[in-house]
Design a protein around this motif. Structure first.
Motif, mmCIF file in Angstrom:
data_model
loop_
_atom_site.group_PDB
_atom_site.id
_atom_site.type_symbol
_atom_site.label_atom_id
_atom_site.label_comp_id
_atom_site.label_asym_id
_atom_site.label_seq_id
_atom_site.Cartn_x
_atom_site.Cartn_y
_atom_site.Cartn_z
ATOM 1 N N CYS A 139 41.246 53.946 41.226
ATOM 2 C CA CYS A 139 41.195 53.022 40.097
ATOM 3 C C CYS A 139 40.150 51.943 40.346
ATOM 4 C CB CYS A 139 42.559 52.368 39.872
ATOM 5 S SG CYS A 139 43.844 53.508 39.321
ATOM 6 N N GLN A 141 38.995 48.346 40.239
ATOM 7 C CA GLN A 141 39.631 47.038 40.185
ATOM 8 C C GLN A 141 38.751 46.018 39.472
ATOM 9 O OE1 GLN A 141 42.824 46.729 41.094
ATOM 10 N NE2 GLN A 141 42.631 48.913 41.486
ATOM 11 N N GLN A 142 37.453 46.070 39.758
ATOM 12 C CA GLN A 142 36.529 45.133 39.121
ATOM 13 C C GLN A 142 35.121 45.710 39.121
ATOM 14 O OE1 GLN A 142 36.625 41.168 40.863
ATOM 15 N NE2 GLN A 142 37.798 40.468 39.125
ATOM 16 N N GLU A 151 40.019 50.550 44.260
ATOM 17 C CA GLU A 151 41.188 50.265 45.074
ATOM 18 C C GLU A 151 40.964 50.773 46.502
ATOM 19 O OE1 GLU A 151 44.580 52.378 43.652
ATOM 20 O OE2 GLU A 151 43.476 54.209 43.318
ATOM 21 N N TYR A 175 49.020 46.836 48.630
ATOM 22 C CA TYR A 175 48.714 46.373 47.284
ATOM 23 C C TYR A 175 47.748 45.186 47.264
ATOM 24 C CZ TYR A 175 52.677 49.333 46.151
ATOM 25 O OH TYR A 175 53.521 50.408 46.020
ATOM 26 N N PHE A 177 44.630 45.065 47.248
ATOM 27 C CA PHE A 177 43.441 45.244 46.430
ATOM 28 C C PHE A 177 43.612 44.610 45.053
ATOM 29 C CE2 PHE A 177 45.987 49.130 45.877
ATOM 30 C CZ PHE A 177 46.148 49.153 44.507
ATOM 31 N N GLN A 178 44.848 44.423 44.611
ATOM 32 C CA GLN A 178 45.076 43.825 43.301
ATOM 33 C C GLN A 178 44.697 42.352 43.267
ATOM 34 O OE1 GLN A 178 48.962 44.729 41.622
ATOM 35 N NE2 GLN A 178 49.209 46.441 43.031
ATOM 36 N N LYS A 231 43.221 39.411 38.474
ATOM 37 C CA LYS A 231 42.490 40.594 38.022
ATOM 38 C C LYS A 231 41.515 40.263 36.895
ATOM 39 C CE LYS A 231 46.054 42.076 34.738
ATOM 40 N NZ LYS A 231 46.964 43.172 34.351
#
Length: 403
Positions: A139, A141-142, A151, A175, A177-178, A231
């Motif tokens: 996914c 993330q940015q 991620e 988690y 990376f969030q 995010k």
């Protein structure tokens, strides 16, 4: 000049002008080079020419010779090349809900914004084998000025196909990376940074040192952004900015000073207590934000932050209902829509990119001249539409920077 093509002058004979031939006088010999040889071996002249070449042929030119490779890969050249072409989104990455699609379907669609290229249903087919797993299973993330943070701490440049595995921060879990923001400015440096903020802890990663470090607590202060807005963080003018779901102020992080500062937030549209953020990003060097109550709100404002951070102002009022009725007096075509992004077109106008489920169409709406344009046909599932509300759309910006 003789008809045979030979010329005699001071007893020096020139037989031909082909590469490798020599001028001789006694035992003294000088090589003769073609104009292409002179240009290809002159780095200063080569830089002046290649600086005007677009990214696709420029990257192919790396294979011409070691000199060309060194010139194109030089960080100073990359920065100069990007300054001529300030970061502008040319396409979008749109995430899909794989639970409703066949096995082997990519997680992301690649949506060109010029309306001339076709929608790419299988993005990973165009990627190098070692990078296909990113868009197939990971996914995003940015995205920030051409780089993408996936991620599990992977940063990728989709233009150059360059990949960087980032070590995990000293603290955190699976988690983590969030809670990471990507920092990258191709007009200043070829290196990127990551900002990790969680549970009051702050860590900064630099690709230059390939290490995480902890800023001084004295400079950081006591303020931290709420975890639910991290995010939404966007990079602009040397700082990461976060919105707030509530009234009052929000925070931004000054990367150079390594401290948190406050900034105002616009009023919440509709008089609600909690803000539903539909878009928060950067356009033409300023922060832009869109919020509205639900997907059927066809009349909304586009807020823009003053460059001195003193206040927000309404730059555009968008009335999609009126526009839809003008297009089709029989019935409103745009009954519900989803904001995908705000971008700049070739004429430097602000353009709203949106998805209209009723038409199964990605469309662009010029906020200046109010022109509506169809970009591509796209059928999305209810699961896909739900993801559109969770910041699942990211900009593709071309950059030749190698980190």
């Amino acid at each position: 000049m003789e008809s045979t093509g030979k010329r005699t002058h001071n007893k020096i004979k020139i037989k031909s002008k082909s590469k490798g031939d020599r001028i001789s006088k006694g035992s003294f010999k000088l090589p003769i080079y073609s104009s292409s040889d002179l240009i290809g071996s002159n780095k200063d002249l080569l830089r002046q020419i290649l600086i005007h070449v677009r990214e696709k042929p420029l990257l192919r030119f790396k294979a011409v010779s070691k000199i060309w490779l060194n010139v194109i890969s030089d960080p100073d050249f990359s920065i100069r090349w990007n300054k001529i072409r300030p970061p502008t989104a040319s396409a979008l990455f749109l995430r899909r809900d794989l639970s409703t699609w066949d096995e082997g379907t990519d997680k992301y669609l690649f949506i060109p914004l010029d309306g001339r290229e076709q929608l790419s249903q299988s993005l990973s087919d165009s990627l190098p084998l070692e990078c296909r797993f990113l868009f197939g299973s990971k996914c995003i993330q940015q995205s920030c000025n051409g780089l993408i943070h996936f991620e599990l701490f992977v940063v990728y440049n989709p233009t150059t196909k360059q990949l960087r595995d980032v070590p995990r921060p000293p603290a955190g879990d699976y988690y983590s990376f969030q809670y990471i923001n990507l920092i990258f400015d191709p007009l200043k440096s070829c290196h990127f940074k990551l900002l990790y903020v969680r549970d009051g802890k702050v860590f900064i990663y630099s690709s230059e040192s390939n290490a995480w470090r902890v800023p001084s607590r004295d400079s950081l202060g006591n303020k931290r952004p709420n975890s639910d807005v991290i995010k939404f963080g966007v990079y602009l003018n040397g700082a990461i900015h976060w919105p707030s779901h509530r009234k009052g102020t929000s925070l931004y992080f000054d990367v150079d000073e390594e401290c948190f500062r406050t900034m105002p937030m616009p009023p919440i549209q509709g008089g609600a207590q909690v803000r539903i953020i539909r878009y928060f990003g950067v356009l033409q060097g300023q922060l832009h934000m869109i919020d509205y109550e639900d997907d059927s709100s066809l009349n909304f404002d586009v807020f823009v932050m003053e460059k001195d951070y003193s206040n927000w102002f309404v730059k555009y009022n968008v009335n999609l209902a009126a526009l839809s009725w003008r297009l089709n007096p029989v019935g409103c075509l745009i009954q519900r829509f989803y904001v995908l992004s705000l971008v700049e077109d070739e004429e430097q106008s602000s353009v709203l990119v949106m998805y209209v489920p009723y038409l199964e169409m990605v469309m662009s709406y010029n906020l200046k001249n109010e022109k509506l344009k169809k970009l591509c046909h796209l059928s999305l599932t209810p699961g896909d539409l739900d993801l559109l509300k969770r910041k699942s759309v990211h900009q593709f910006i071309r950059t030749t920077v190698e980190f």
